[in-house]
Design a protein around this motif. Structure first.
Motif, mmCIF file in Angstrom:
data_model
loop_
_atom_site.group_PDB
_atom_site.id
_atom_site.type_symbol
_atom_site.label_atom_id
_atom_site.label_comp_id
_atom_site.label_asym_id
_atom_site.label_seq_id
_atom_site.Cartn_x
_atom_site.Cartn_y
_atom_site.Cartn_z
ATOM 1 N N ARG A 1 0.813 -1.204 0.000
ATOM 2 C CA ARG A 1 0.000 0.000 0.000
ATOM 3 C C ARG A 1 0.857 1.269 0.000
ATOM 4 N N ASP A 2 2.157 1.136 -0.195
ATOM 5 C CA ASP A 2 3.032 2.303 -0.126
ATOM 6 C C ASP A 2 2.800 3.225 -1.310
ATOM 7 N N ALA A 3 3.199 4.454 -1.111
ATOM 8 C CA ALA A 3 3.092 5.432 -2.186
ATOM 9 C C ALA A 3 4.291 5.281 -3.122
ATOM 10 N N TYR A 4 3.998 5.074 -4.404
ATOM 11 C CA TYR A 4 5.070 4.952 -5.385
ATOM 12 C C TYR A 4 4.786 5.908 -6.529
ATOM 13 N N HIS A 5 5.131 5.517 -7.677
ATOM 14 C CA HIS A 5 4.938 6.379 -8.836
ATOM 15 C C HIS A 5 3.579 7.063 -8.842
ATOM 16 N N HIS A 6 2.573 6.238 -8.756
ATOM 17 C CA HIS A 6 1.234 6.792 -8.891
ATOM 18 C C HIS A 6 0.754 7.405 -7.579
ATOM 19 N N GLY A 7 1.250 6.893 -6.510
ATOM 20 C CA GLY A 7 0.719 7.240 -5.210
ATOM 21 C C GLY A 7 0.308 5.927 -4.574
ATOM 22 N N ASP A 8 -0.921 5.552 -4.770
ATOM 23 C CA ASP A 8 -1.364 4.238 -4.315
ATOM 24 C C ASP A 8 -2.325 3.682 -5.357
ATOM 25 N N ALA B 1 -3.158 0.697 -6.221
ATOM 26 C CA ALA B 1 -4.073 -0.376 -5.842
ATOM 27 C C ALA B 1 -5.382 0.201 -5.301
ATOM 28 N N ALA B 2 -5.272 1.109 -4.360
ATOM 29 C CA ALA B 2 -6.471 1.698 -3.766
ATOM 30 C C ALA B 2 -7.218 2.557 -4.780
ATOM 31 N N ALA B 3 -6.444 3.339 -5.559
ATOM 32 C CA ALA B 3 -7.084 4.199 -6.552
ATOM 33 C C ALA B 3 -7.843 3.365 -7.579
ATOM 34 N N ALA B 4 -7.286 2.219 -7.926
ATOM 35 C CA ALA B 4 -7.931 1.352 -8.919
ATOM 36 C C ALA B 4 -9.263 0.828 -8.402
ATOM 37 N N VAL B 5 -9.277 0.390 -7.163
ATOM 38 C CA VAL B 5 -10.530 -0.112 -6.585
ATOM 39 C C VAL B 5 -11.556 1.018 -6.511
ATOM 40 N N ASP B 6 -11.101 2.192 -6.058
ATOM 41 C CA ASP B 6 -12.006 3.344 -5.992
ATOM 42 C C ASP B 6 -12.631 3.647 -7.347
ATOM 43 N N GLU B 7 -11.766 3.757 -8.340
ATOM 44 C CA GLU B 7 -12.242 4.166 -9.656
ATOM 45 C C GLU B 7 -13.091 3.060 -10.295
ATOM 46 N N ALA B 8 -12.711 1.824 -10.054
ATOM 47 C CA ALA B 8 -13.506 0.703 -10.578
ATOM 48 C C ALA B 8 -14.906 0.745 -9.977
ATOM 49 N N TYR C 1 -1.611 -4.923 -13.283
ATOM 50 C CA TYR C 1 -1.201 -6.293 -12.967
ATOM 51 C C TYR C 1 -0.066 -6.335 -11.953
ATOM 52 N N ASN C 2 0.517 -5.183 -11.648
ATOM 53 C CA ASN C 2 1.493 -5.158 -10.552
ATOM 54 C C ASN C 2 0.801 -5.207 -9.193
ATOM 55 N N HIS C 3 -0.512 -4.985 -9.181
ATOM 56 C CA HIS C 3 -1.233 -4.933 -7.911
ATOM 57 C C HIS C 3 -2.308 -6.006 -7.793
ATOM 58 N N PHE C 4 -2.758 -6.497 -8.918
ATOM 59 C CA PHE C 4 -3.801 -7.531 -8.905
ATOM 60 C C PHE C 4 -3.413 -8.652 -9.855
#
Lengths: 193, 193
Positions: free
Chosen positions: B4-11, B13-20, B49-52
DNA sequence: GTGCTAATGTATCCAGTGGATACATTGTCA
DNA sequence: TGACAATGTATCCACTGGATACATTAGCAC
């Protein structure tokens, strides 16, 4: 919309529904594809579009056939508990088909007369099995809804293992109890896969 | 599995679930695609695919979030009828999300600890709202199952217009009656789209 | 600070899908 | 017999989920 005459293939429309039903029954988890169906029929995948507007229309045909099969099974049920048992047995024995039947959106259900008629056969079987002599129409209708909701809901929850029931037998007994019916000594349904 | 760390995008994984979740809520009939999601996130579709592990894993995340939201809503229900009302309202107001939540197969439900935990929060809310003081555990459990089956089954049948109920209001009243609860004077739920 | 390394994101490819357009075949009937 | 409409084929398209190979970058060891 789709003529039933024998042509090049014979009767591709009917054969397509038959074979689609077979594919869906064979593997519920596999996603159904027009191309796989066409290949099994020995026909170009585009040929199916001469008989069905699109993929959904073909699946509506499969669903209609499914409701007919379900109605056939339900019409044999002599009373309410055995009606419920037969319904659950059908749904769990043929999960892929049941998904296709229940996955339709209301527009499809009411837009396709054949499909609507097959659904109404099922409703007719329910009314017949669940009828109680003295009750008025409203009460009858509500009892049909109650049993159908419990059956349909129970099947859905059981299949996802949302409810913590250990086995199919346990589920089967439970759903009878929940509907307010006595639980028979013998298993009322074979274990579906 | 997904840090769940902040990287290039920020987060991502979480953003993807939110937006999905947002995409699915926005149009339940539209089919959800990883590529559309990635585009909205301003990211290559392959980055997900790096997160799911795959599409299903991402949807399992959405489902888990959905069950959490549902549990939040249900925990506010002070009694059984309002629990049922809240459940039905949620499902009909967010049909796409509800489909994703309930479309999972049992392997997914029990394979993903976060998802299972969220489901258990919902079950906990049900036990809380449906508890009757004197009853034993078995009776409690059975009442949870009964209400959940009626709710889930009723929602499914209503959404396909399988049962001939004219409106949402009619459905809402009916499902309360069928579950054996008194029907309040005021509408208990706004009309979902 | 400076590199090293692993986590993250990108570019590009693939097979498979539903569907469309254009064309070939063939049964039916005037 | 010949025309026509019903039926099936060939080929294309955009799109999907997924894989492989590579570029970037964050953060830690020194």
């Amino acid at each position: 919309m789709a003529p039933r005459d024998a042509y090049h293939h014979g009767d591709l429309a009917a054969a397509a529904v038959d074979e689609a039903l077979r594919l869906i029954d064979a593997d519920a988890s596999a996603s159904f594809s027009l191309r796989a169906l066409a290949e099994r029929l020995g026909v170009a995948h585009r040929a199916l579009y001469n008989h069905f507007a699109d993929r959904e229309a073909l699946l509506a045909g499969v669903a209609a056939r499914g409701f007919d099969l379900l109605a056939d099974a339900l019409l044999l049920a002599p009373d309410a508990p055995r009606f419920l048992a037969a319904y659950v047995r059908f749904a769990l024995a043929r999960p892929g088909l049941y998904d296709v039947m229940m996955g339709r959106r209301h527009t499809a259900i009411n837009g396709d007369p054949g499909l609507r008629a097959a659904v109404d056969r099922v409703i007719g079987a329910a009314v017949k099995a669940l009828a109680t002599p003295g009750a008025d129409d409203e009460t009858q209708r509500r009892e049909v809804m109650r049993i159908w909701m419990i059956a349909h809901g129970g099947i859905g929850l059981h299949r996802t293992r949302m409810l913590r029931l250990r086995s199919y037998a346990e589920f089967a007994e439970e759903i009878l109890r929940i509907a307010g019916f006595p639980v028979p000594d013998t298993d009322f349904a074979p274990e579906p896969s």
